[in-house]
Design a protein around this motif. Sequence first.
Motif, PDB file in Angstrom:
ATOM      1  N   SER A   1       0.830  -1.211   0.000  1.00 55.02           N
ATOM      2  CA  SER A   1       0.000   0.000   0.000  1.00 55.02           C
ATOM      3  C   SER A   1       0.856   1.248   0.000  1.00 55.02           C
ATOM      4  O   SER A   1       0.477   2.266  -0.581  1.00 55.02           O
ATOM      5  N   ALA A   2       2.008   1.174   0.669  1.00 57.85           N
ATOM      6  CA  ALA A   2       2.905   2.331   0.657  1.00 57.85           C
ATOM      7  C   ALA A   2       3.345   2.625  -0.770  1.00 57.85           C
ATOM      8  O   ALA A   2       3.441   3.783  -1.183  1.00 57.85           O
ATOM      9  N   GLN A   3       3.602   1.559  -1.521  1.00 59.33           N
ATOM     10  CA  GLN A   3       3.996   1.744  -2.920  1.00 59.33           C
ATOM     11  C   GLN A   3       2.875   2.380  -3.736  1.00 59.33           C
ATOM     12  O   GLN A   3       3.095   3.281  -4.527  1.00 59.33           O
ATOM     13  N   GLU A   4       1.670   1.865  -3.499  1.00 63.54           N
ATOM     14  CA  GLU A   4       0.533   2.412  -4.239  1.00 63.54           C
ATOM     15  C   GLU A   4       0.303   3.876  -3.902  1.00 63.54           C
ATOM     16  O   GLU A   4       0.049   4.701  -4.766  1.00 63.54           O
ATOM     17  N   ARG A   5       0.421   4.164  -2.606  1.00 63.67           N
ATOM     18  CA  ARG A   5       0.253   5.541  -2.153  1.00 63.67           C
ATOM     19  C   ARG A   5       1.286   6.448  -2.828  1.00 63.67           C
ATOM     20  O   ARG A   5       0.965   7.536  -3.298  1.00 63.67           O
ATOM     21  N   SER A   6       2.541   5.981  -2.889  1.00 57.60           N
ATOM     22  CA  SER A   6       3.599   6.776  -3.516  1.00 57.60           C
ATOM     23  C   SER A   6       3.304   7.010  -4.990  1.00 57.60           C
ATOM     24  O   SER A   6       3.463   8.116  -5.503  1.00 57.60           O
ATOM     25  N   ALA A   7       2.882   5.944  -5.661  1.00 62.55           N
ATOM     26  CA  ALA A   7       2.601   6.074  -7.098  1.00 62.55           C
ATOM     27  C   ALA A   7       1.470   7.072  -7.337  1.00 62.55           C
ATOM     28  O   ALA A   7       1.549   7.913  -8.236  1.00 62.55           O
ATOM     29  N   SER A   8       0.450   7.010  -6.493  1.00 59.94           N
ATOM     30  CA  SER A   8      -0.673   7.913  -6.750  1.00 59.94           C
ATOM     31  C   SER A   8      -0.300   9.353  -6.419  1.00 59.94           C
ATOM     32  O   SER A   8      -0.785  10.292  -7.047  1.00 59.94           O
ATOM     33  N   LEU A   9       0.609   9.526  -5.458  1.00 64.79           N
ATOM     34  CA  LEU A   9       1.079  10.884  -5.163  1.00 64.79           C
ATOM     35  C   LEU A   9       1.856  11.464  -6.340  1.00 64.79           C
ATOM     36  O   LEU A   9       1.692  12.621  -6.698  1.00 64.79           O
ATOM     37  N   LEU A  10       2.713  10.639  -6.937  1.00 59.92           N
ATOM     38  CA  LEU A  10       3.471  11.126  -8.095  1.00 59.92           C
ATOM     39  C   LEU A  10       2.523  11.493  -9.221  1.00 59.92           C
ATOM     40  O   LEU A  10       2.680  12.519  -9.876  1.00 59.92           O
ATOM     41  N   ARG A  11       1.516  10.669  -9.424  1.00 59.68           N
ATOM     42  CA  ARG A  11       0.546  10.975 -10.465  1.00 59.68           C
ATOM     43  C   ARG A  11      -0.145  12.307 -10.179  1.00 59.68           C
ATOM     44  O   ARG A  11      -0.352  13.116 -11.072  1.00 59.68           O
ATOM     45  N   LEU A  12      -0.452  12.512  -8.905  1.00 60.74           N
ATOM     46  CA  LEU A  12      -1.120  13.753  -8.511  1.00 60.74           C
ATOM     47  C   LEU A  12      -0.314  14.984  -8.926  1.00 60.74           C
ATOM     48  O   LEU A  12      -0.861  15.994  -9.344  1.00 60.74           O
ATOM     49  N   VAL A  13       1.019  14.887  -8.794  1.00 65.77           N
ATOM     50  CA  VAL A  13       1.844  16.041  -9.152  1.00 65.77           C
ATOM     51  C   VAL A  13       2.360  15.953 -10.595  1.00 65.77           C
ATOM     52  O   VAL A  13       3.277  16.665 -10.979  1.00 65.77           O
ATOM     53  N   GLY A  14       1.784  15.038 -11.372  1.00 60.58           N
ATOM     54  CA  GLY A  14       2.087  14.989 -12.800  1.00 60.58           C
ATOM     55  C   GLY A  14       3.397  14.312 -13.173  1.00 60.58           C
ATOM     56  O   GLY A  14       4.004  14.638 -14.183  1.00 60.58           O
TER      57      GLY A  14
ATOM     58  N   ASP B   1       5.241  10.651 -14.054  1.00 58.67           N
ATOM     59  CA  ASP B   1       5.025   9.260 -14.399  1.00 58.67           C
ATOM     60  C   ASP B   1       5.571   8.366 -13.268  1.00 58.67           C
ATOM     61  O   ASP B   1       6.741   8.471 -12.911  1.00 58.67           O
ATOM     62  N   PRO B   2       4.739   7.469 -12.695  1.00 59.90           N
ATOM     63  CA  PRO B   2       5.190   6.623 -11.575  1.00 59.90           C
ATOM     64  C   PRO B   2       6.400   5.761 -11.927  1.00 59.90           C
ATOM     65  O   PRO B   2       7.051   5.217 -11.033  1.00 59.90           O
ATOM     66  N   LEU B   3       6.700   5.661 -13.199  1.00 63.74           N
ATOM     67  CA  LEU B   3       7.936   5.015 -13.637  1.00 63.74           C
ATOM     68  C   LEU B   3       9.152   5.600 -12.901  1.00 63.74           C
ATOM     69  O   LEU B   3      10.135   4.920 -12.645  1.00 63.74           O
ATOM     70  N   HIS B   4       9.041   6.868 -12.531  1.00 65.06           N
ATOM     71  CA  HIS B   4      10.168   7.525 -11.874  1.00 65.06           C
ATOM     72  C   HIS B   4      10.307   7.171 -10.399  1.00 65.06           C
ATOM     73  O   HIS B   4      11.201   7.662  -9.722  1.00 65.06           O
TER      74      HIS B   4
END
Lengths: 348, 323
Positions: B130-143, B145-148
């Motif tokens: 879930s921590a990973q998912e949370r991080s990915a969605s935060l990156l998406r929020l600020v535009g 790519d979660p690839l980063h």
Amino acid sequence: MAAIIDRAAPSEAGAQPKSATLTSVIETSGLTKHFRVGGLFAPRFLHAADDIDLSIAQRQIVALVGESGSGKSTVARLLALIYRPTRGEVRFKGRPLSSLRARRDVLDYRGRVPMVFQDPYSSLNPVYRVSHGIMRALKLHRPDLRPGDRRAEAERVLESVGLTPPGRFLAKYPHELSGGQRQRIGFAQALASSPELILADEPVSMLDVSVRIGVLNLMAQLRAERGISILYITHDIASARYVADRLLVMYAGHVVESGPSEDVLAHPKHPYTQLLLSAVPDPRAPVSSMPSADVGEPPRVVDPGEGCRFRGRCPYAIELCSQVTPRLRELRPDHTAACHVATADQAG
Amino acid sequence: MISVKPLLEVEDLTVEYATDAGPVRAVDHVSLDLTPGEFVGIVGESGCGKSTLLFAIARLLSPSCDVVGGSVRLHGRDLLGMDEEALREIRWRDYSVVMQSAMNALNPVLTVGAQLEDTIAAHESMPARSAQERSASLLRLVGIDPLHLKSYPHQLSGGMRQRAMIAMALIFTPDLVIMDEPTSALDVVAQRSLMLEIKELQRQIGFAALFVTHDMSLVSHFSDRLAVMYAGQIVELGDTRELFRDPKHPYTSALMASFPSITGPKEVLQGIPGSPPDLLHPPAGCRFHPRCPLVEPRFRIEEPPLTTVGNTLVRCHRYGRDH
Ligand SMILES: Nc1ncnc2c1ncn2[C@@H]1O[C@H](COP(=O)(O)OP(=O)(O)OP(=O)(O)O)[C@@H](O)[C@H]1O
Ligand SMILES: Nc1ncnc2c1ncn2[C@@H]1O[C@H](COP(=O)(O)OP(=O)(O)OP(=O)(O)O)[C@@H](O)[C@H]1O
Ligand code: SF4
Ligand SMILES: [Mg+2]
Ligand SMILES: [Mg+2]
């Protein structure tokens, strides 16, 4: 008080006549930089800059604008010999940079083409006082100055970027400076060498509007009085209009539009440029007039393949856009855009 | 006016740097309140003390710097007297900070994903997934790519690093977000969508924001109130639209006249003539007097108090009682 003086605007003062054939200081052809990302066994390539052809003339200020992550700093770093290109070539006054091998040649080039880095928090060495970098640049690149005159010159340079009293700033360490003060030290160091072309990566992003105008006016003055050229990377489009002769717009590693700044602003041809300009808010306009955010995914720059990289967000996309990468075409005099759909203006 | 209990109360705050040449007073008797959910912007000349003020509020001052007077309260609790342990408890959860050096604030030897997950793990027990998912969605929020998540900081552009820090500050949806030039490396499209996201988040969960910026459009569109600083002091504080419509302090008017536009005729702008004040030896009387077009002899000697004019506070003799 910000007086408005009735004379030629900075982007015109001292600029070259438009019709003259301009001598270019720097020119790139097919300049490309890919970064390897991802695992060892499945390497993928991030296309930070692809096929960039640009040219900066003597006495010219070229503004480079574009999306965050579109490759602006990468281009500047390629020109500054910090990165080696994946493909393509950069020529400085006709001479290919790939031929600069000797340390002395590289050092000499860096004195003529200094770079002002985007992040003033990582680009100043924390263990040295401000005087160190500036005096070093003077020593290396200004053989005309007698050692006894260096200090006065260092003070003059600091004063020109509004750091007064200069004597006090020379004695400071970077951690004793505010963000905008650091940023101006970066610019002062570039001035202290003997620049012919300054690669300025967001040099005023941390300056308040009044100090910012001072630095922009200084750039215009350097061009007019010393014939210096500047690559001015910025997010502040109004400031690009204020000082730059030409405007280059990048999107996802490509230059998508290029032309005289006033013409690009008045007649943006590429849909991304149009989006960008429509997003420039007018600080004096009421909040309600702010256009809503565009929707759409960030562009794919890792192994992007063929096609226009803006197509995921483009309201005009046609089938061709996902098959063929559009090339820059001249759509107005001296004004090019890379879009399949954009049309040339009728003559007249 | 209905009075809402303030979230943040800054009272008479004074902060000094110790230097070889003597104390440099970078923040001088600053008072400022934020109510829950309010966005307050701070503008002012480079070097006037904006970051120092934010550092002092966030308890992040460098060792050579001291709060010599005043107080800071968050939710009514004294922040300045709090010990490190108590601070750790509330930092990120009650308030978070995006510093001006954000581009340089990520740890260079850890991936962006590892840093986001570490921050989450330090404050909340949550399965790694879930921590990973949370991080990915935060990156998406600020535009971004979660690839980063797998990228190291040097592999991101300046604006991407800045956005990663903003993502970090929003992790725990704190009550107060303090941001120093949060969008100085963002293009206008990215800046606008990021600020709209932040505003939307704010509407959902109601945090307040105190931010410094040089971007007048950001201020005009996103701050409810605006504080203008000059030489360590607040010289004008009021409703943002009112300040744009009718700037009262001559420094504020000068600022408003200093930005170029993308439309209309091109004009040469002169900025504000004269040099910024030397904080080691600030001018006597009104600190702006050496550069003020409206100066009168008395202004060189007497320091103007903050005066209430309508809903605005102004530090200028022209609005004083006996003028
Ligand atoms: N050293 C590197 N290694 C891997 N990828 C990199 C490296 N430097 C940049 N990149 C990538 O290249 C792309 C372009 O980055 P660049 O810094 O040139 O963007 P920029 O246009 O300057 O953006 P900004 O306006 O945010 O500073 C980004 O996707 C970034 O992640
Ligand atoms: N460690 C230090 N020692 C001495 N003086 C310092 C120190 N840190 C900052 N200063 C000085 O204090 C003043 C205020 O600095 P601060 O960083 O708060 O300015 P700022 O308003 O944030 O400016 P900017 O907009 O350029 O970031 C500056 O004039 C700076 O030179
Ligand atoms: S080439 Fe196609 S997708 Fe790209 S900008 Fe033009 S219309 Fe849009
Ligand atoms: Mg960059
Ligand atoms: Mg600051």
